[in-house]
Motif scaffolding. Structure first.
Motif, mmCIF file in Angstrom:
data_model
loop_
_atom_site.group_PDB
_atom_site.id
_atom_site.type_symbol
_atom_site.label_atom_id
_atom_site.label_comp_id
_atom_site.label_asym_id
_atom_site.label_seq_id
_atom_site.Cartn_x
_atom_site.Cartn_y
_atom_site.Cartn_z
ATOM 1 N N LEU A 20 5.532 32.738 23.171
ATOM 2 C CA LEU A 20 4.666 34.238 23.427
ATOM 3 C C LEU A 20 5.344 35.145 21.963
ATOM 4 N N GLU A 23 7.034 42.100 21.339
ATOM 5 C CA GLU A 23 6.234 42.979 21.658
ATOM 6 C C GLU A 23 6.604 44.564 22.149
ATOM 7 N N THR A 87 0.619 38.837 25.975
ATOM 8 C CA THR A 87 1.396 39.175 26.280
ATOM 9 C C THR A 87 2.072 38.724 27.430
ATOM 10 N N LYS A 88 3.486 39.266 27.103
ATOM 11 C CA LYS A 88 4.174 38.312 28.411
ATOM 12 C C LYS A 88 3.841 38.714 30.321
ATOM 13 N N HIS A 91 -1.483 36.946 30.050
ATOM 14 C CA HIS A 91 -1.354 36.293 29.399
ATOM 15 C C HIS A 91 -1.780 35.282 29.915
#
Length: 353
Positions: A20, A23, A87-88, A91
């Protein structure tokens, strides 16, 4: 330089990896760096109909790895490729089955993840031809995900992998890899490569395809990998250890030298912008090395001589201009994966000439 091989409780080959992007969470009170959160997928034990391929994940830049909560496919079915988007804490993972199932068509599984490692898989048939399987996935964006198969066909998803459309079915040679561009003047360019010097090209996100004369001129060399930079440079490698580049959509090809080693096969290629391109090669004896170009592919040099001992490489996953992960065949009974630590661009160029 490369760090030592990372510890992982896996005995089979690593076939693909994905990470990923960086962020900020909670107004940057928490920072997730590029390469901090990622996944690796594996082959199955050769000849075992009950062995199940695994999905592994890391949340600490690969210092530790754990198996995801569920395995996507059945026993004896490899996971050939993985792509990520999101995103973490929100996702989607998409993985492809890389093994023939005589009674089913090609297949992907996807999982929407809000907690790393917790995977509830949803299964989707890709096409309707039984015994077909997927060799590679490539994600440009949520609307443009591509799958190439052993039958030589190309599928595209426009909804994050939920449905798939056959966009190329005139080719009969195995397709091994696909890559494309999602932004800039060359957005929509997609390339697929395969056995017997097969090269296919689309300029409209896969709506139409043309056959391009491949770089080797012979039917005996299988093209294993391809990468395309945002400015449209195409680089591909084959099963004979040769790498080629084109700056004019395949009208002509340049042979690209790998300085410091003599490859027997080029296993993976990945770009980071227009200039930086990573190459994973195997050499005589089945040992793998990683090279990098900082000039758009004109020169490839060994990233570092101190590569951890391995039995051959299968994939690359760059996370920034100086850091790349690579995974490969199991060595001494343990899956192999390793990453670089950051160094100065070009700092090794004089030491290996």
């Amino acid at each position: 330089e490369f760090l030592s091989a990372r510890d992982i409780a896996e005995t089979e080959d690593i076939l693909d990896m994905a990470f990923l992007s960086s962020e900020c969470l909670e107004d940057c009170q928490s920072q997730e760096d590029a390469g901090e959160n990622g996944y690796a997928v594996t082959d199955v034990l050769a000849g075992s109909p009950v062995n199940v391929a695994n999905v592994w994940y890391t949340e600490d830049k690969g210092q530790s790895w754990a198996e995801a909560s569920a395995r996507p496919f059945a026993g004896g079915e490899a996971i050939s490729s993985i792509v990520l988007v999101g995103t973490k804490e929100n996702h989607r993972i998409i993985v492809s089955r890389g093994t023939t199932d005589a009674g089913a068509p090609a297949e992907i599984a996807y999982a929407d993840v809000t907690e790393m490692g917790t995977t509830a898989w949803v299964y989707v048939n890709v096409g309707s031809t039984n015994a077909e399987f997927i060799n590679d996935l490539f994600l440009i964006d949520w609307m443009h995900i591509y799958a190439v198969t052993d039958r030589g066909w190309i599928y595209r998803s426009g909804d994050g992998g939920i449905t798939w459309t056959l966009v190329e079915n005139t080719n009969s040679n195995d397709l091994n890899a696909v890559a494309g561009i999602g932004y800039g003047a060359k957005a929509g360019n997609v390339w697929a490569v395969g056995d017997s010097n097969t090269v296919l090209f689309s300029e409209d996100y896969g709506e139409s395809w043309s056959t391009v004369t491949g770089p080797t001129g012979g039917a005996g060399d299988d093209l294993l990998c391809v990468t395309v930079t945002p400015d449209g440079t195409i680089i591909m490698g084959n099963s004979a250890g040769e790498a080629y580049g084109s700056y004019n959509n395949g009208d002509s090809w340049n042979t690209l030298a790998a300085q410091g080693v003599t490859p027997t096969s080029v296993e993976a290629l990945e770009c980071w912008g227009d200039s930086i391109i990573w190459m994973a090669v195997d050499v005589s004896g089945g040992v793998g090395y990683v090279l990098r170009s900082t000039d758009g592919g004109a020169n490839f040099r060994l990233w570092h001589l101190n590569m951890p001992t391995n039995a051959g490489l299968n994939c690359l996953a760059p996370v920034d201009a100086n850091i790349v992960w690579t995974g490969g065949d199991a060595y001494s009974g343990t899956a192999f994966l390793t990453r670089t630590k950051s160094t100065v661009l070009g700092s090794l160029s004089q030491s290996i000439q």
